[in-house]
Design a protein around this motif. Structure first.
Motif, PDB file in Angstrom:
ATOM      1  N   ASP A 195       0.848  -1.251  -0.042  1.00  0.00           N
ATOM      2  CA  ASP A 195      -0.017   0.038   0.027  1.00  0.00           C
ATOM      3  C   ASP A 195       0.735   1.368   0.140  1.00  0.00           C
ATOM      4  N   ARG A 196       1.941   1.058   0.624  1.00  0.00           N
ATOM      5  CA  ARG A 196       2.648   2.445   0.896  1.00  0.00           C
ATOM      6  C   ARG A 196       3.453   2.538  -0.617  1.00  0.00           C
TER       7      ARG A 196
ATOM      8  N   ASP B 262       1.017   4.005  -2.949  1.00  0.00           N
ATOM      9  CA  ASP B 262       0.957   5.486  -2.729  1.00  0.00           C
ATOM     10  C   ASP B 262       1.866   6.275  -3.322  1.00  0.00           C
TER      11      ASP B 262
ATOM     12  N   ASN C 293       1.089   9.149  -6.477  1.00  0.00           N
ATOM     13  CA  ASN C 293       1.258  10.445  -6.332  1.00  0.00           C
ATOM     14  C   ASN C 293       2.292  11.179  -7.476  1.00  0.00           C
TER      15      ASN C 293
ATOM     16  N   ARG D  52      -6.117   7.102  -7.006  1.00  0.00           N
ATOM     17  CA  ARG D  52      -6.367   7.327  -5.883  1.00  0.00           C
ATOM     18  C   ARG D  52      -6.271   5.762  -5.225  1.00  0.00           C
ATOM     19  N   CYS D  53      -5.381   5.648  -4.274  1.00  0.00           N
ATOM     20  CA  CYS D  53      -5.533   4.582  -3.509  1.00  0.00           C
ATOM     21  C   CYS D  53      -6.541   4.327  -2.398  1.00  0.00           C
TER      22      CYS D  53
ATOM     23  N   SER E 149      -6.151   4.200   3.267  1.00  0.00           N
ATOM     24  CA  SER E 149      -5.737   5.619   3.526  1.00  0.00           C
ATOM     25  C   SER E 149      -4.082   5.143   4.384  1.00  0.00           C
ATOM     26  N   THR E 150      -3.265   5.801   3.899  1.00  0.00           N
ATOM     27  CA  THR E 150      -1.966   5.783   4.545  1.00  0.00           C
ATOM     28  C   THR E 150      -1.398   7.347   4.721  1.00  0.00           C
TER      29      THR E 150
ATOM     30  N   MET F 231       1.458   8.433   3.815  1.00  0.00           N
ATOM     31  CA  MET F 231       2.103   8.764   2.472  1.00  0.00           C
ATOM     32  C   MET F 231       1.201   9.786   1.876  1.00  0.00           C
ATOM     33  N   GLN F 232      -0.042   9.662   1.793  1.00  0.00           N
ATOM     34  CA  GLN F 232      -1.043  10.789   1.125  1.00  0.00           C
ATOM     35  C   GLN F 232      -1.054  12.208   1.982  1.00  0.00           C
TER      36      GLN F 232
ATOM     37  N   TRP G 219       8.421  13.888  -0.754  1.00  0.00           N
ATOM     38  CA  TRP G 219       8.861  12.521  -1.260  1.00  0.00           C
ATOM     39  C   TRP G 219      10.324  12.643  -1.436  1.00  0.00           C
TER      40      TRP G 219
END
Length: 232
Positions: free
Chosen positions: A105-106, A109, A113, A160-161, A164-165, A167-168, A175
Motif C-alpha cells: 500500500d505504501r 501511494d 502520487n 487514488r489508493c 488510507s496511509t 503517505m497521502q 517525497w
C-alpha cells in the motif's frame, strides 16, 4: 456491441507509432523480452527495448524518445523519481505504466502520487496488457480491473489508493527528501541534489517524521525499509 475501451482502441492508428516508442523494464530480462515480443505482435509497437536494471532504464530514456515506459514492481520504487526527473527534463510526453500486483500500500501511494498513467496487472493476458499499453500511448489513463479493489480511477483520469496511509499527507518535495534521506544521504547532500537550502531540508524532514510517526533519522530509515520504499 463494443465497449468504450474497445471502440477507443479500434479508432487508434497504431501504425503511426514511431521507432523507439516503448521501453520495458523488468528485473527479469526474460520477462522483459517476452513482453517486448508481445507488444510487437499484439500492440502494433514496431520498436521495443527491453532492459533489466534501473541504470539501463535511465540510459535508454536518455538515448531514445519512447512513447511509453512499462516498469515492473521491483524497479519502479527504486527508479521512480529518477525516471520522472529524466522525463521532465528531456521528454515531457513519455507516459509511464507500472505493474502493481506486488506493490505494498505504501509503494502504491508512491506510484499514484507521481505522473503514472497506467497501473497494470500480470494477471491479465499478454494480449490484454498490449492493448492497455496501446491505449496509454494514445493518451488514455488505464487501470487493470485486477487492481480495482486497491486503486480507484476518477473521471478526470487521476488514481487514488483505496487504503488510507500516511503517505497521502506528503507533498512531492517531501517525497524527494524522504527517499534521499532514507538512502542515507546527509542533509547537505540532499540540499545540493534538490537545489534547496539545508534549512528547507530540515523543515521537510521534520514534517515527514511527524507524518509517518518516526522519532529520528534512523527510525525514518527503518520505516522506509519496512514499508518497501528502499532496499535494506
Amino acid at each position: 456491441m463494443q465497449d468504450n475501451s474497445e471502440r477507443s482502441l479500434a479508432s487508434m492508428d497504431l501504425t503511426s507509432l514511431q521507432p523507439g516508442d516503448a521501453v520495458i523494464a523488468d528485473s527479469n530480462r526474460v520477462n522483459a523480452e517476452s513482453i517486448a515480443w508481445c507488444l510487437k505482435a499484439y500492440g502494433g509497437f514496431r520498436n521495443v527495448t527491453a532492459v533489466s536494471t534501473a541504470a539501463e532504464l535511465i540510459q535508454t530514456i536518455r538515448s531514445q524518445r519512447p512513447q511509453i515506459v512499462l516498469v515492473c514492481e521491483k524497479l519502479i520504487v527504486k527508479a521512480l523519481r529518477d525516471v520522472f526527473s529524466e522525463l521532465a527534463v528531456r521528454l515531457g510526453e513519455t507516459r509511464v505504466a507500472v505493474f502493481g500486483d506486488g506493490l505494498t500500500d505504501r509503494q502504491m501511494d508512491l506510484i499514484v502520487n507521481n505522473r503514472v498513467t497506467g497501473i497494470l496487472s500480470r494477471e491479465d493476458a499478454m494480449k490484454k496488457i498490449s492493448e492497455q499499453l496501446s491505449q496509454i500511448s494514445g493518451g488514455q489513463t488505464v487501470l487493470s480491473e485486477q487492481l480495482a479493489a486497491r486503486v480507484q480511477l476518477s473521471r478526470d483520469g487521476h488514481f487514488r489508493c483505496s487504503a488510507s496511509t500516511q503517505m497521502q499527507k506528503l507533498t512531492d518535495r517531501q517525497w524527494d527528501v524522504l527517499l534521499k534521506i532514507a538512502e542515507g544521504r546527509r542533509v547537505s547532500e540532499v540540499a545540493e541534489a534538490l537545489a534547496i537550502s539545508e534549512k528547507a531540508v530540515e523543515s521537510h524532514k521534520y514534517r515527514i517524521m511527524r507524518a509517518v510517526g518516526a522519532t529520528d533519522r534512523v527510525d525514518l530509515c527503518r520505516w522506509a525499509i519496512r514499508e518497501g520504499l528502499i532496499e535494506a
